[in-house]
Design a protein around this motif. Structure first.
Motif, PDB file in Angstrom:
ATOM      1  N   SER A 203       0.823  -1.208   0.000  1.00 26.56           N
ATOM      2  CA  SER A 203       0.000   0.000   0.000  1.00 26.56           C
ATOM      3  C   SER A 203       0.858   1.261   0.000  1.00 26.56           C
ATOM      4  O   SER A 203       0.338   2.365  -0.036  1.00 26.56           O
ATOM      5  N   LYS A 204       2.166   1.093   0.046  1.00 28.71           N
ATOM      6  CA  LYS A 204       3.053   2.237   0.279  1.00 28.71           C
ATOM      7  C   LYS A 204       3.308   3.073  -0.985  1.00 28.71           C
ATOM      8  O   LYS A 204       3.001   2.636  -2.090  1.00 28.71           O
ATOM      9  N   LEU A 205       3.909   4.240  -0.788  1.00 31.20           N
ATOM     10  CA  LEU A 205       4.151   5.160  -1.904  1.00 31.20           C
ATOM     11  C   LEU A 205       5.167   4.580  -2.877  1.00 31.20           C
ATOM     12  O   LEU A 205       5.129   4.867  -4.071  1.00 31.20           O
ATOM     13  N   LEU A 206       6.107   3.779  -2.359  1.00 28.13           N
ATOM     14  CA  LEU A 206       7.008   2.975  -3.205  1.00 28.13           C
ATOM     15  C   LEU A 206       6.604   1.528  -2.930  1.00 28.13           C
ATOM     16  O   LEU A 206       6.854   1.028  -1.831  1.00 28.13           O
ATOM     17  N   SER A 207       5.958   0.883  -3.886  1.00 28.13           N
ATOM     18  CA  SER A 207       5.358  -0.431  -3.607  1.00 28.13           C
ATOM     19  C   SER A 207       6.021  -1.556  -4.384  1.00 28.13           C
ATOM     20  O   SER A 207       6.191  -1.469  -5.593  1.00 28.13           O
ATOM     21  N   ALA A 208       6.352  -2.623  -3.665  1.00 32.36           N
ATOM     22  CA  ALA A 208       6.782  -3.859  -4.336  1.00 32.36           C
ATOM     23  C   ALA A 208       6.040  -5.042  -3.720  1.00 32.36           C
ATOM     24  O   ALA A 208       6.543  -6.154  -3.713  1.00 32.36           O
ATOM     25  N   GLY A 209       4.861  -4.759  -3.155  1.00 29.33           N
ATOM     26  CA  GLY A 209       4.112  -5.805  -2.443  1.00 29.33           C
ATOM     27  C   GLY A 209       4.646  -5.963  -1.035  1.00 29.33           C
ATOM     28  O   GLY A 209       3.909  -5.882  -0.064  1.00 29.33           O
ATOM     29  N   ARG A 210       5.947  -6.178  -0.954  1.00 31.41           N
ATOM     30  CA  ARG A 210       6.672  -6.257   0.319  1.00 31.41           C
ATOM     31  C   ARG A 210       8.042  -5.633   0.104  1.00 31.41           C
ATOM     32  O   ARG A 210       8.478  -5.476  -1.031  1.00 31.41           O
ATOM     33  N   GLY A 211       8.739  -5.388   1.182  1.00 29.45           N
ATOM     34  CA  GLY A 211      10.119  -4.907   1.044  1.00 29.45           C
ATOM     35  C   GLY A 211      10.406  -3.735   1.950  1.00 29.45           C
ATOM     36  O   GLY A 211       9.487  -3.093   2.479  1.00 29.45           O
ATOM     37  N   GLY A 212      11.679  -3.484   2.165  1.00 33.69           N
ATOM     38  CA  GLY A 212      12.081  -2.362   3.008  1.00 33.69           C
ATOM     39  C   GLY A 212      13.554  -2.070   2.825  1.00 33.69           C
ATOM     40  O   GLY A 212      14.247  -2.747   2.051  1.00 33.69           O
ATOM     41  N   ALA A 213      14.019  -1.045   3.528  1.00 34.41           N
ATOM     42  CA  ALA A 213      15.437  -0.683   3.442  1.00 34.41           C
ATOM     43  C   ALA A 213      15.844   0.062   4.703  1.00 34.41           C
ATOM     44  O   ALA A 213      15.023   0.745   5.324  1.00 34.41           O
ATOM     45  N   VAL A 214      17.104  -0.117   5.063  1.00 32.73           N
ATOM     46  CA  VAL A 214      17.721   0.710   6.106  1.00 32.73           C
ATOM     47  C   VAL A 214      18.730   1.617   5.416  1.00 32.73           C
ATOM     48  O   VAL A 214      19.534   1.144   4.603  1.00 32.73           O
ATOM     49  N   LEU A 215      18.669   2.903   5.739  1.00 32.20           N
ATOM     50  CA  LEU A 215      19.632   3.869   5.202  1.00 32.20           C
ATOM     51  C   LEU A 215      20.504   4.337   6.357  1.00 32.20           C
ATOM     52  O   LEU A 215      19.983   4.613   7.444  1.00 32.20           O
ATOM     53  N   THR A 216      21.787   4.445   6.122  1.00 34.49           N
ATOM     54  CA  THR A 216      22.645   4.980   7.174  1.00 34.49           C
ATOM     55  C   THR A 216      23.939   5.524   6.580  1.00 34.49           C
ATOM     56  O   THR A 216      24.395   5.056   5.528  1.00 34.49           O
ATOM     57  N   SER A 217      24.492   6.525   7.244  1.00 36.59           N
ATOM     58  CA  SER A 217      25.819   6.998   6.828  1.00 36.59           C
ATOM     59  C   SER A 217      26.883   6.385   7.726  1.00 36.59           C
ATOM     60  O   SER A 217      28.070   6.665   7.549  1.00 36.59           O
ATOM     61  N   ARG A 218      26.463   5.569   8.687  1.00 34.77           N
ATOM     62  CA  ARG A 218      27.438   4.969   9.622  1.00 34.77           C
ATOM     63  C   ARG A 218      27.839   3.568   9.163  1.00 34.77           C
ATOM     64  O   ARG A 218      27.027   2.637   9.137  1.00 34.77           O
ATOM     65  N   ALA A 219      29.111   3.428   8.837  1.00 37.46           N
ATOM     66  CA  ALA A 219      29.622   2.151   8.327  1.00 37.46           C
ATOM     67  C   ALA A 219      29.446   1.047   9.370  1.00 37.46           C
ATOM     68  O   ALA A 219      29.184  -0.106   9.019  1.00 37.46           O
ATOM     69  N   ASP A 220      29.565   1.381  10.668  1.00 35.66           N
ATOM     70  CA  ASP A 220      29.453   0.344  11.700  1.00 35.66           C
ATOM     71  C   ASP A 220      28.034  -0.244  11.734  1.00 35.66           C
ATOM     72  O   ASP A 220      27.845  -1.448  11.915  1.00 35.66           O
ATOM     73  N   ILE A 221      27.031   0.615  11.525  1.00 27.57           N
ATOM     74  CA  ILE A 221      25.642   0.124  11.523  1.00 27.57           C
ATOM     75  C   ILE A 221      25.417  -0.796  10.322  1.00 27.57           C
ATOM     76  O   ILE A 221      24.891  -1.908  10.458  1.00 27.57           O
ATOM     77  N   ALA A 222      25.873  -0.355   9.153  1.00 28.84           N
ATOM     78  CA  ALA A 222      25.689  -1.156   7.931  1.00 28.84           C
ATOM     79  C   ALA A 222      26.407  -2.497   8.074  1.00 28.84           C
ATOM     80  O   ALA A 222      25.863  -3.547   7.699  1.00 28.84           O
ATOM     81  N   GLN A 223      27.579  -2.447   8.648  1.00 28.14           N
ATOM     82  CA  GLN A 223      28.377  -3.674   8.803  1.00 28.14           C
ATOM     83  C   GLN A 223      27.681  -4.667   9.739  1.00 28.14           C
ATOM     84  O   GLN A 223      27.589  -5.860   9.447  1.00 28.14           O
ATOM     85  N   ARG A 224      27.153  -4.148  10.861  1.00 27.00           N
ATOM     86  CA  ARG A 224      26.473  -5.043  11.812  1.00 27.00           C
ATOM     87  C   ARG A 224      25.222  -5.660  11.173  1.00 27.00           C
ATOM     88  O   ARG A 224      24.912  -6.819  11.391  1.00 27.00           O
ATOM     89  N   ILE A 225      24.524  -4.874  10.377  1.00 28.55           N
ATOM     90  CA  ILE A 225      23.325  -5.401   9.701  1.00 28.55           C
ATOM     91  C   ILE A 225      23.723  -6.498   8.717  1.00 28.55           C
ATOM     92  O   ILE A 225      23.120  -7.573   8.685  1.00 28.55           O
ATOM     93  N   ARG A 226      24.772  -6.254   7.959  1.00 33.94           N
ATOM     94  CA  ARG A 226      25.197  -7.268   6.968  1.00 33.94           C
ATOM     95  C   ARG A 226      25.654  -8.544   7.668  1.00 33.94           C
ATOM     96  O   ARG A 226      25.359  -9.650   7.225  1.00 33.94           O
ATOM     97  N   LEU A 227      26.371  -8.385   8.782  1.00 33.14           N
ATOM     98  CA  LEU A 227      26.832  -9.575   9.518  1.00 33.14           C
ATOM     99  C   LEU A 227      25.641 -10.414   9.973  1.00 33.14           C
ATOM    100  O   LEU A 227      25.705 -11.638  10.018  1.00 33.14           O
ATOM    101  N   TYR A 228      24.574  -9.737  10.320  1.00 36.69           N
ATOM    102  CA  TYR A 228      23.383 -10.446  10.809  1.00 36.69           C
ATOM    103  C   TYR A 228      22.599 -11.091   9.666  1.00 36.69           C
ATOM    104  O   TYR A 228      22.114 -12.210   9.797  1.00 36.69           O
TER     105      TYR A 228
END
Ligand SMILES: Cc1ncc(COP(=O)(O)O)c(C=O)c1O
Length: 390
Positions: A203-228
């Protein structure tokens, strides 16, 4: 074309009268030649069925460029993205995360999923966004993050929150699921947080049925997410097919946001003279809200004591996609699961008086906006009869 039955004197559709929009609310997602072309290309190339390809990377790069941010982690939903942002911030069991008492239920449950305690603070009486002035009193030695959402066309006071969070050395998760591409106090929505979250739900303004994203400028946050998420296989994936259909939507987002904002402004203008329905308005020249939902405060006294939920039902019978808002988080969870930082009086009020208008009608024309006001007045005219028939 047949004359629209938008005479306010005829009985409302909920009492058997002719519906103002017999065709119902406009459909979403839109039929879009750009998406049809992408889908045909996916079929031609077989990319629709591949684990790996160029589309996810293309979308991640396009989102990064659009926001001017270094890291974009695509994932399965906005709900998963909030969880990943919490993991990226290393929120630990037993810690506390502050959020509004009126917010998306999944955000509350995500905090619980981390083994952390949601700490609920009240919202502002005027625009029903989190009341930043109440957050400081909720902070203690266990606080590890503040999670805030821009809701229903409203905008959180991010400059004030950023200052407060920096003062206390706390990270912010900025939930922009309801307003991708909006301008929040001079910055694109998402750029005030240490991590921001988008949703690509159906129902969202950018729709793919499902899906999401995390945006960050912090490399440590992105790295921890990828590790997980990267376990030799992606545990929270967005598919190539989903990514491919999001790329053209991102290209159209600014234009569509502008069109929605124009229609929202016209509706808000008309509602000034409409008793009992007050739109949540974001003021300030450095704000340009996005409208996944347009929030309204409902006063049953202006409608012969017709309940909020019955009013929404009557509007839907007229073909207008108006729904009750979220439940307040303290009203639907056991006291054992959260800490209330204050009495949450406004969140309780929001629990039974928020209405949300779904966005597709905001891509319509002036006639569509006029029909909304006509439906409201027709229901007001017959409110006592609707109450009596309930
Ligand atoms: C404010 C907010 N946050 C998060 C989400 C979750 O997004 P999803 O449905 O993609 O899980 C939503 C969905 O409506 C939302 O409105």
């Amino acid at each position: 074309m047949e004359q629209l039955p938008d005479n306010i004197d005829s009985p409302p559709a909920i009492l058997g009268g002719p519906s103002i929009r017999p065709e119902g609310p406009p459909a979403w997602p839109l039929r879009d030649p750009a998406i049809e072309a992408v889908l045909q290309d996916l079929i031609r190339t077989g990319d629709w069925g591949r684990y790996h390809g160029s589309h996810c990377q293309q979308l991640a790069e396009a989102l990064a460029a659009y926001h001017g941010i270094e890291h974009v982690e695509l994932c399965a939903s906005g709900t998963a993205a909030i969880e990943l942002a919490l993991r990226g911030l290393h929120v630990s069991p037993g810690s506390e995360v502050i959020l509004a008492g009126y917010d998306f239920k999944g955000n509350f449950v995500d905090v619980l999923t981390m083994g952390a305690v949601p700490v609920l603070v009240d919202i502002r009486p005027d625009d029903w966004q989190v009341d930043v002035s109440r957050i400081e009193a909720a902070i203690n030695g266990s606080t590890q993050a503040v999670l805030v959402s821009h809701l229903h066309g409203g905008i959180v006071d991010m400059p004030r929150l950023r200052e407060l969070a920096d003062h206390h050395g706390l990270p912010i998760i900025e939930d922009a699921c309801q307003m991708p591409g909006a301008t929040v106090h001079g910055r694109r929505a998402g750029l005030w947080g240490d991590a921001a979250v988008l949703s690509f739900g159906g129902s969202k303004l950018l729709s793919a049925g499902r899906g999401g994203a995390v945006l960050t400028s912090r490399a440590d946050i992105a790295q921890r997410i990828r590790l997980y998420t990267q376990r030799g296989n992606a545990a929270y994936p967005l598919s190539e097919m989903q990514a491919a259909i999001l790329v053209p939507q991102l290209e159209q987002l600014d234009e569509r946001n502008a069109q929605r904002a124009e229609n929202a402004a016209s509706l808000i203008d008309r509602l000034v003279d409409v008793a009992g329905l007050t739109p949540l308005v974001s003021t300030g020249s450095d704000n340009a809200p996005g409208y996944y939902k347009l929030g309204l405060q409902y006063d049953p006294d202006a409608f012969a004591s017709l309940s909020r939920d019955r009013f929404a039902e009557a509007m839907r019978a007229e073909g207008i996609a108006l729904d009750p808002g979220f439940r307040a988080l303290h009203a639907i969870h056991s006291r054992r699961r959260f800490r209330a930082a204050d009495p949450l009086a406004e969140a309780s009020r929001a629990d039974d008086s928020v209405l949300t208008l779904h966005h597709p009608v905001l891509l319509g024309d002036d006639g569509d906006i006029r029909q909304i006001v006509t439906a409201i007045e027709r229901i007001r005219q017959h409110a006592a009869a609707i109450v009596a028939a309930t």
